[in-house]
Design an enzyme around this catalytic site. Structure first.
Site, PDB file in Angstrom:
ATOM      1  N   ASP A 142       0.731  -1.207  -0.087  1.00 54.42           N
ATOM      2  CA  ASP A 142       0.035  -0.088   0.057  1.00 54.42           C
ATOM      3  C   ASP A 142       0.837   1.157   0.237  1.00 54.42           C
ATOM      4  O   ASP A 142       0.691   2.129  -0.781  1.00 54.42           O
ATOM      5  CB  ASP A 142      -1.091  -0.001   1.211  1.00 54.42           C
ATOM      6  CG  ASP A 142      -1.703   1.207   1.376  1.00 54.42           C
ATOM      7  OD1 ASP A 142      -3.055   1.193   0.849  1.00 54.42           O
ATOM      8  OD2 ASP A 142      -1.141   2.318   1.737  1.00 54.42           O
ATOM      9  N   THR A 174      -5.340   2.683  -0.204  1.00 53.76           N
ATOM     10  CA  THR A 174      -5.311   1.987  -1.494  1.00 53.76           C
ATOM     11  C   THR A 174      -5.742   0.374  -1.227  1.00 53.76           C
ATOM     12  O   THR A 174      -6.568  -0.254  -2.037  1.00 53.76           O
ATOM     13  CB  THR A 174      -4.089   1.796  -2.155  1.00 53.76           C
ATOM     14  OG1 THR A 174      -3.456   3.249  -2.115  1.00 53.76           O
ATOM     15  CG2 THR A 174      -3.960   1.380  -3.490  1.00 53.76           C
ATOM     16  N   ASP A 175      -5.278  -0.409  -0.159  1.00 50.48           N
ATOM     17  CA  ASP A 175      -5.862  -1.907   0.087  1.00 50.48           C
ATOM     18  C   ASP A 175      -7.061  -1.772   0.396  1.00 50.48           C
ATOM     19  O   ASP A 175      -7.812  -2.630  -0.320  1.00 50.48           O
ATOM     20  CB  ASP A 175      -4.894  -2.197   1.284  1.00 50.48           C
ATOM     21  CG  ASP A 175      -3.304  -3.004   0.977  1.00 50.48           C
ATOM     22  OD1 ASP A 175      -3.536  -3.367  -0.091  1.00 50.48           O
ATOM     23  OD2 ASP A 175      -2.673  -2.867   1.745  1.00 50.48           O
ATOM     24  N   ILE A 176      -7.627  -0.900   1.149  1.00 43.89           N
ATOM     25  CA  ILE A 176      -9.231  -0.803   1.352  1.00 43.89           C
ATOM     26  C   ILE A 176      -9.981  -0.824   0.333  1.00 43.89           C
ATOM     27  O   ILE A 176     -11.010  -1.460  -0.091  1.00 43.89           O
ATOM     28  CB  ILE A 176      -9.309   0.017   2.440  1.00 43.89           C
ATOM     29  CG1 ILE A 176      -8.607  -0.398   3.920  1.00 43.89           C
ATOM     30  CG2 ILE A 176     -10.898   0.317   2.841  1.00 43.89           C
ATOM     31  CD1 ILE A 176      -8.855   0.429   4.921  1.00 43.89           C
ATOM     32  N   GLY A 179      -9.622  -3.762  -1.912  1.00 41.24           N
ATOM     33  CA  GLY A 179     -10.901  -4.962  -1.513  1.00 41.24           C
ATOM     34  C   GLY A 179     -12.000  -4.512  -1.854  1.00 41.24           C
ATOM     35  O   GLY A 179     -12.964  -5.576  -2.091  1.00 41.24           O
TER      36      GLY A 179
END
Length: 407
Positions: A142, A174-176, A179
């Site tokens: 991220d 960014t990860d969230i 997802g």
């Protein structure tokens, strides 16, 4: 209530954040999510502490993204473990994975291999850079993606100001986002399968997502050809829309139209500013922000944050404080909306979690199961879906193919 994804079964081979966040979202929507982890160690984030859940070595990080799942510990490097995964896939609708490109092919667990045993499988791959392209082989995290994808160039104090440097966002945004895009794509693929009978391979890349959510800032650049600059807490297209110091703290003012600006000026005791042609419209305020912002800032220093909040809210000027997380979870609106929830945990007795923000027919959508302990459901799942008996489970556990089956 009946949840939208009841009857859908998901095999979650992912770890850390983007993939597990997708799996948690699907679990909250009602899917049965089986989380596959390494025997002995599990998801990397189990060890990303402190803080730990009281009386356990379960990290807060792991707890944040694995609600609603059942944990099965299987050694993917072992041929017998790979065979178990293939048998589980036959019983599942969706598979989520975030291995490096090609990483699962050596195990016979790539999309083409599993499509052969489950033709309508929806296979969701999450990587740093996607399944193809010059960076496809690279690992992606991220923080580095926030930098590469432009977000950090937009975040932080203006160049030359005290403390000026590009900054990452305070959560792995960014990860969230990845997802959530992945979960959205899975929902679309499930609907398409319902119509056509066909599954498919979903390809989600952190870098793609980061560029995709640059939103107005991306278009500011594509429209003008000028890369946007860091503005601290100010907004590139709206003025005043930023944080201001007060006599005892800070106040965020988010004026979205000219009538709100006029009311702000009245509360500040500067009604003439709303009639000044340099400030009368938002476009003018953006052009002359260097003149306007210091005037507003000087006024706001004359009273406390709570006093300004009361005066501005009374006339409908959008504003708010900058809360620390203790104040966030004590906020009456957050409490009313039930954004903190409590679930029973098999080791700690109780675990505090953050609610899914979706409300359906007045009810929150939260999975019924707390985040699992490592391998907590190995025996239960492998008996029910693969048909293994106690003796076989014990032998597989003795050989290190699975973990947790006897717990």
């Amino acid at each position: 209530m009946n949840k939208p994804l009841e009857g859908v079964r998901v095999l979650d081979l992912s770890r850390v954040l983007a993939g597990p966040w997708c799996g948690q979202q699907l679990a909250d929507l009602g899917a049965e999510v089986i989380k596959v982890e390494r025997p002995g160690s599990g998801d990397d984030t189990r060890g990303w502490g402190p803080p730990w859940l009281s009386g356990t070595r379960e990290s807060a990080y792991f707890l944040s993204t694995n609600r609603g799942k059942r944990s099965v510990a299987v050694n993917l490097a072992d041929p017998e473990g790979q065979a178990l995964i293939r048998e589980l896939v036959v019983q599942c609708d969706v598979l989520i994975e975030n291995f490096k490109v090609g990483g699962l092919k050596a195990y016979g667990l790539d999309y083409e291999s599993l499509k052969a045993v489950k033709p309508d499988l929806i296979y969701c791959s999450i990587t740093g850079f996607g399944q193809d392209g010059p960076y496809a082989h690279r690992a992606g995290y991220d923080f580095m993606i926030q930098g590469m994808g432009g977000l950090m160039s937009l975040t932080g104090q203006p160049e030359g100001a005290p403390g000026s440097e590009p900054m990452k966002v305070g959560v792995a945004l960014t990860d969230i986002f990845t997802g959530m895009y992945a979960a959205n794509a899975v929902l679309a693929a499930l609907l398409q399968r319902e119509r056509t009978g066909q599954g498919g391979h979903l390809d989600l890349a952190l870098l793609d997502v980061q560029v995709g959510v640059l939103a107005n800032q991306a278009l500011n650049y594509l429209t003008s050809g000028i890369p946007p600059r860091r503005l601290g807490n100010a907004h590139p297209n709206i003025v005043p829309y930023q944080a201001f110091p007060t006599a005892d703290g800070y106040l965020i003012i988010t004026v979205g139209n000219d009538s709100q600006f006029r009311r702000l000026c009245q509360v500040l005791g500067r009604p003439h500013l709303a009639d000044d042609e340099r400030f009368a419209t938002n476009a003018a305020r953006v052009e002359y922000r260097e003149l306007l912002v210091p005037e507003i800032a000087a006024c706001l220093l004359g009273a406390r944050t709570d006093d300004w909040l009361a005066s501005l809210e009374a006339v409908g000027v959008p504003c708010g404080p900058i809360n620390t997380l203790d104040r966030v979870f004590q906020d009456p609106q957050i409490r009313h909306r039930g954004m903190q929830l409590s679930m029973t945990h098999p080791q700690s007795g109780e675990v505090a979690l953050v609610s899914n923000p979706i409300r359906m027919n007045g009810q929150p959508l939260n999975a019924d199961l707390p985040p699992p302990t490592l391998g907590q459901h190995s025996g239960e799942v492998l008996k029910a879906l693969v048909g293994l008996d106690d003796e076989t489970l014990a032998e597989l556990e003795r050989k290190g193919v699975i973990g947790g089956a006897s717990d």
